[in-house]
Write a protein that holds these residues in place. Structure first.
Motif, PDB file in Angstrom:
ATOM      1  N   TYR A 142       0.849  -1.204   0.000  1.00  0.00           N
ATOM      2  CA  TYR A 142       0.000   0.000   0.000  1.00  0.00           C
ATOM      3  C   TYR A 142       0.878   1.245   0.000  1.00  0.00           C
ATOM      4  CZ  TYR A 142      -3.840   3.090   1.533  1.00  0.00           C
ATOM      5  OH  TYR A 142      -4.782   4.084   1.632  1.00  0.00           O
ATOM      6  N   PRO A 143       0.968   1.964  -1.123  1.00  0.00           N
ATOM      7  CA  PRO A 143       1.842   3.146  -1.169  1.00  0.00           C
ATOM      8  C   PRO A 143       1.180   4.340  -0.469  1.00  0.00           C
ATOM      9  CG  PRO A 143       1.012   2.586  -3.371  1.00  0.00           C
ATOM     10  CD  PRO A 143       0.247   1.766  -2.393  1.00  0.00           C
ATOM     11  N   PRO A 144       1.986   5.300   0.018  1.00  0.00           N
ATOM     12  CA  PRO A 144       1.424   6.474   0.689  1.00  0.00           C
ATOM     13  C   PRO A 144       0.591   7.349  -0.252  1.00  0.00           C
ATOM     14  CG  PRO A 144       3.817   6.384   0.961  1.00  0.00           C
ATOM     15  CD  PRO A 144       3.455   5.300   0.013  1.00  0.00           C
ATOM     16  N   SER A 145       0.790   7.209  -1.556  1.00  0.00           N
ATOM     17  CA  SER A 145       0.051   8.008  -2.534  1.00  0.00           C
ATOM     18  C   SER A 145       0.208   7.339  -3.891  1.00  0.00           C
ATOM     19  CB  SER A 145       0.638   9.433  -2.582  1.00  0.00           C
ATOM     20  OG  SER A 145       0.167  10.132  -3.717  1.00  0.00           O
ATOM     21  N   PHE A 146      -0.734   7.622  -4.800  1.00  0.00           N
ATOM     22  CA  PHE A 146      -0.590   7.151  -6.186  1.00  0.00           C
ATOM     23  C   PHE A 146       0.069   8.214  -7.070  1.00  0.00           C
ATOM     24  CE2 PHE A 146      -4.418   3.944  -6.067  1.00  0.00           C
ATOM     25  CZ  PHE A 146      -3.608   2.986  -5.482  1.00  0.00           C
ATOM     26  N   ASN A 147       0.338   9.401  -6.526  1.00  0.00           N
ATOM     27  CA  ASN A 147       0.956  10.462  -7.326  1.00  0.00           C
ATOM     28  C   ASN A 147       2.416  10.131  -7.625  1.00  0.00           C
ATOM     29  OD1 ASN A 147      -1.387  11.961  -7.333  1.00  0.00           O
ATOM     30  ND2 ASN A 147      -0.843  13.038  -5.439  1.00  0.00           N
ATOM     31  N   THR A 148       2.827  10.431  -8.848  1.00  0.00           N
ATOM     32  CA  THR A 148       4.196  10.097  -9.240  1.00  0.00           C
ATOM     33  C   THR A 148       4.929  11.342  -9.745  1.00  0.00           C
ATOM     34  OG1 THR A 148       3.219   9.181 -11.265  1.00  0.00           O
ATOM     35  CG2 THR A 148       3.835   7.617  -9.534  1.00  0.00           C
ATOM     36  N   LEU A 149       5.920  11.176 -10.612  1.00  0.00           N
ATOM     37  CA  LEU A 149       6.842  12.270 -10.911  1.00  0.00           C
ATOM     38  C   LEU A 149       6.230  13.414 -11.731  1.00  0.00           C
ATOM     39  CD1 LEU A 149       9.914  10.011 -11.812  1.00  0.00           C
ATOM     40  CD2 LEU A 149       9.684  11.408  -9.734  1.00  0.00           C
ATOM     41  N   GLY A 150       5.245  13.123 -12.549  1.00  0.00           N
ATOM     42  CA  GLY A 150       4.652  14.176 -13.382  1.00  0.00           C
ATOM     43  C   GLY A 150       5.668  14.849 -14.302  1.00  0.00           C
ATOM     44  N   LEU A 151       6.603  14.083 -14.828  1.00  0.00           N
ATOM     45  CA  LEU A 151       7.589  14.648 -15.758  1.00  0.00           C
ATOM     46  C   LEU A 151       7.002  14.775 -17.158  1.00  0.00           C
ATOM     47  CD1 LEU A 151      10.670  12.741 -14.353  1.00  0.00           C
ATOM     48  CD2 LEU A 151      10.359  15.236 -14.339  1.00  0.00           C
ATOM     49  N   VAL A 152       5.911  14.068 -17.420  1.00  0.00           N
ATOM     50  CA  VAL A 152       5.077  14.325 -18.605  1.00  0.00           C
ATOM     51  C   VAL A 152       3.660  14.569 -18.087  1.00  0.00           C
ATOM     52  CG1 VAL A 152       6.485  13.014 -20.261  1.00  0.00           C
ATOM     53  CG2 VAL A 152       4.675  11.838 -18.982  1.00  0.00           C
ATOM     54  N   PRO A 153       2.869  15.399 -18.786  1.00  0.00           N
ATOM     55  CA  PRO A 153       1.572  15.813 -18.220  1.00  0.00           C
ATOM     56  C   PRO A 153       0.412  14.875 -18.564  1.00  0.00           C
ATOM     57  CG  PRO A 153       2.065  17.126 -20.160  1.00  0.00           C
ATOM     58  CD  PRO A 153       3.197  16.146 -20.009  1.00  0.00           C
ATOM     59  N   PHE A 154       0.682  13.565 -18.556  1.00  0.00           N
ATOM     60  CA  PHE A 154      -0.374  12.572 -18.807  1.00  0.00           C
ATOM     61  C   PHE A 154       0.032  11.283 -18.098  1.00  0.00           C
ATOM     62  CE2 PHE A 154       2.387  13.191 -22.562  1.00  0.00           C
ATOM     63  CZ  PHE A 154       2.985  11.942 -22.682  1.00  0.00           C
ATOM     64  N   ASN A 155      -0.738  10.216 -18.287  1.00  0.00           N
ATOM     65  CA  ASN A 155      -0.403   8.916 -17.689  1.00  0.00           C
ATOM     66  C   ASN A 155       0.114   7.954 -18.753  1.00  0.00           C
ATOM     67  OD1 ASN A 155      -1.338   9.768 -15.162  1.00  0.00           O
ATOM     68  ND2 ASN A 155      -2.261   7.782 -14.733  1.00  0.00           N
ATOM     69  N   LEU A 156       0.875   6.968 -18.304  1.00  0.00           N
ATOM     70  CA  LEU A 156       1.412   5.947 -19.208  1.00  0.00           C
ATOM     71  C   LEU A 156       0.801   4.578 -18.898  1.00  0.00           C
ATOM     72  CD1 LEU A 156       3.695   6.894 -21.153  1.00  0.00           C
ATOM     73  CD2 LEU A 156       3.913   8.144 -19.015  1.00  0.00           C
ATOM     74  N   ASN A 157       0.595   3.781 -19.925  1.00  0.00           N
ATOM     75  CA  ASN A 157       0.335   2.362 -19.736  1.00  0.00           C
ATOM     76  C   ASN A 157       1.385   1.577 -20.523  1.00  0.00           C
ATOM     77  OD1 ASN A 157      -1.361  -0.322 -20.894  1.00  0.00           O
ATOM     78  ND2 ASN A 157      -1.467   0.063 -18.724  1.00  0.00           N
ATOM     79  N   PRO A 158       2.468   1.171 -19.821  1.00  0.00           N
ATOM     80  CA  PRO A 158       3.513   0.386 -20.490  1.00  0.00           C
ATOM     81  C   PRO A 158       3.008  -1.034 -20.796  1.00  0.00           C
ATOM     82  CG  PRO A 158       4.277   1.321 -18.390  1.00  0.00           C
ATOM     83  CD  PRO A 158       2.787   1.413 -18.423  1.00  0.00           C
ATOM     84  N   HIS A 159       3.752  -1.770 -21.595  1.00  0.00           N
ATOM     85  CA  HIS A 159       3.350  -3.135 -22.002  1.00  0.00           C
ATOM     86  C   HIS A 159       1.920  -3.123 -22.540  1.00  0.00           C
ATOM     87  CE1 HIS A 159       6.846  -5.075 -20.080  1.00  0.00           C
ATOM     88  NE2 HIS A 159       6.620  -4.331 -19.020  1.00  0.00           N
ATOM     89  N   TYR A 160       1.545  -2.061 -23.266  1.00  0.00           N
ATOM     90  CA  TYR A 160       0.149  -2.000 -23.731  1.00  0.00           C
ATOM     91  C   TYR A 160      -0.162  -3.240 -24.561  1.00  0.00           C
ATOM     92  CZ  TYR A 160      -4.287  -0.927 -25.649  1.00  0.00           C
ATOM     93  OH  TYR A 160      -5.620  -1.031 -25.978  1.00  0.00           O
ATOM     94  N   LEU A 161      -1.319  -3.814 -24.279  1.00  0.00           N
ATOM     95  CA  LEU A 161      -1.688  -5.099 -24.871  1.00  0.00           C
ATOM     96  C   LEU A 161      -3.022  -4.959 -25.591  1.00  0.00           C
ATOM     97  CD1 LEU A 161      -0.614  -8.021 -24.858  1.00  0.00           C
ATOM     98  CD2 LEU A 161      -1.968  -8.420 -22.808  1.00  0.00           C
ATOM     99  N   ASP A 162      -3.051  -5.295 -26.876  1.00  0.00           N
ATOM    100  CA  ASP A 162      -4.317  -5.276 -27.616  1.00  0.00           C
ATOM    101  C   ASP A 162      -5.183  -6.456 -27.175  1.00  0.00           C
ATOM    102  OD1 ASP A 162      -3.968  -3.037 -29.635  1.00  0.00           O
ATOM    103  OD2 ASP A 162      -2.113  -4.146 -29.913  1.00  0.00           O
ATOM    104  N   PRO A 163      -6.503  -6.321 -27.336  1.00  0.00           N
ATOM    105  CA  PRO A 163      -7.372  -7.461 -26.997  1.00  0.00           C
ATOM    106  C   PRO A 163      -6.931  -8.697 -27.774  1.00  0.00           C
ATOM    107  CG  PRO A 163      -8.687  -5.500 -27.483  1.00  0.00           C
ATOM    108  CD  PRO A 163      -7.261  -5.172 -27.844  1.00  0.00           C
ATOM    109  N   ILE A 164      -6.971  -9.860 -27.132  1.00  0.00           N
ATOM    110  CA  ILE A 164      -6.541 -11.090 -27.793  1.00  0.00           C
ATOM    111  C   ILE A 164      -7.707 -11.666 -28.580  1.00  0.00           C
ATOM    112  CG2 ILE A 164      -5.717 -13.454 -27.382  1.00  0.00           C
ATOM    113  CD1 ILE A 164      -4.440 -12.135 -24.738  1.00  0.00           C
ATOM    114  N   GLU A 165      -7.517 -11.745 -29.894  1.00  0.00           N
ATOM    115  CA  GLU A 165      -8.604 -12.201 -30.765  1.00  0.00           C
ATOM    116  C   GLU A 165      -9.026 -13.625 -30.408  1.00  0.00           C
ATOM    117  OE1 GLU A 165      -9.101 -12.017 -35.490  1.00  0.00           O
ATOM    118  OE2 GLU A 165      -7.504 -10.733 -34.693  1.00  0.00           O
ATOM    119  N   GLY A 166     -10.326 -13.840 -30.319  1.00  0.00           N
ATOM    120  CA  GLY A 166     -10.830 -15.184 -30.057  1.00  0.00           C
ATOM    121  C   GLY A 166     -10.729 -15.607 -28.601  1.00  0.00           C
ATOM    122  N   SER A 167     -10.287 -14.703 -27.716  1.00  0.00           N
ATOM    123  CA  SER A 167     -10.173 -15.068 -26.310  1.00  0.00           C
ATOM    124  C   SER A 167     -11.553 -15.299 -25.702  1.00  0.00           C
ATOM    125  CB  SER A 167      -9.470 -13.951 -25.526  1.00  0.00           C
ATOM    126  OG  SER A 167      -9.572 -14.203 -24.139  1.00  0.00           O
TER     127      SER A 167
END
Lengths: 235, 235
Positions: A142-167
């Motif tokens: 449990y982190p003290p906050s979810f706020n991070t560095l704000g070095l870019v003015p948006f959020n990131l989703n790394p390892h972005y994954l497209d929906p898996i066809e036929g799943s």
């Protein structure tokens, strides 16, 4: 001048650690002989020492020496003194908790804003955004906050994954999760596929790598961005 | 006597909402004419009203009337007065935040311990464990705590997903994530595949459905449990 590489992943399938990024990193860190590594995210629970060792082996090939942030008695001072900073991937909740506990969240932000070149991969990229709230990781602490560095003015989703066809799996897709985020949060989210990265030079933000990225904005249809897209005005 | 159904998912691929569970629910709720629905998790950002309406339509087929917890001025009292409780799936961070904000986390725990029959699916199952820390959801909101109902003495991972064979994605598998959890947390984690559920009768906990479940314990190899396994001693 701010100088960041914000990478979706450290490793491509079949490749070695940071291999695909090394030519970019040679340029990015060309004035640096040493690098401070932040090993807090501990992928798979690896120790700080072992994680730092792995990173040191890779950076040795481009003649940069590596020290782990955990090796310093005064982490805040170590950040201020660093020639370059790299935050590696792993668990974002653990990473953010330890950045706060060791009092270096603000120190890293200041150093990078003052021109210390920064590299992030995965969790280390996630924290360059406004908040860590579009991480894929499990909330193992449990982190003290979810706020991070704000070095870019948006959020990131790394390892972005497209929906898996036929799943037939009924758990949410990544896109569904990000849409749920936008029901209660306004900032854009950039889904970075493995092999993409952002290059930040001062106020200029550019999408790099061979792939498209997927941009999510509150109340709008998601859109695909071509590599080379200038994201400087995204907020 | 405690009486819970803790289901991995509300819906199987190709099936209608709660369809596969209805025969079980008819028995589970046989003495109830009404049910209190907790719509806080809002899957896909659906409104409390729309979510409650969907659930009411399903329960009408087994002659149980449904009211949403959001319809009451005093949610704590509504929980205490309920004949039966169902917490639906969606985002676990949002669910837990609202359970705390509306002061019903303790009220639900007390009611279920005193014999009010409970149904959880997905996020609504996650919260029956000790903590919500093995959820798959995105942290779209910051809850006051990760502690949950503790109606079973371990953690749950609903929608448990086996590694995808031949995948080239470098993000962590579910098993890797749970192993990272166990680097810093001691309690067992039960991975419930879609179509499995736990039946809790007093102190007796039984694995139900056609599938195996995957049990993770700190410092031990993961193991497969056959349906029908008695989990009463797991902690």
């Amino acid at each position: 001048m701010k100088k960041l590489i914000i990478a979706s992943t450290s490793t491509l399938h079949g490749g070695a650690y940071l291999e695909y990024l090394l030519p970019t990193l040679e340029v990015h860190f060309k004035d640096c002989k040493s690098l401070l590594f932040v090993p807090y995210a501990r992928p798979g629970g690896i120790s700080h020492d072992d994680y730092t060792k792995r990173v040191a082996e890779t950076f040795a090939t481009i003649n940069i020496s590596v020290k782990g942030l955990h090796e310093f008695d005064n982490p805040e001072q170590a950040v201020a003194d660093a020639e370059a900073i790299f935050t590696g991937g792993g668990n974002t909740f653990l990473l953010v908790t330890q950045l706060y506990q060791n009092n270096v969240m603000t120190a890293i932000k200041k150093a990078v804003e003052n021109g210390t070149p920064y590299l992030g991969s995965s969790a280390g990229s996630n924290i360059t955004g406004l908040t860590m709230q579009t991480t894929n990781d499990m909330p193992i602490i449990y982190p003290p906050s979810f706020n991070t560095l704000g070095l870019v003015p948006f959020n990131l989703n790394p390892h972005y994954l497209d929906p898996i066809e036929g799943s037939t799996h009924m758990g949410e897709t990544r896109e569904t999760r990000i849409n749920e985020f936008h029901k209660i949060n306004p900032q854009p989210v950039l889904g970075l596929r493995e092999g993409s990265w952002l290059e930040v030079h001062g106020d200029k933000i550019t999408l790099k790598g061979d792939l498209q990225a997927r941009l999510f904005r509150q109340g709008k249809e998601a859109e695909e961005l071509e590599t080379g897209t200038d994201l400087s005005d995204l907020k």
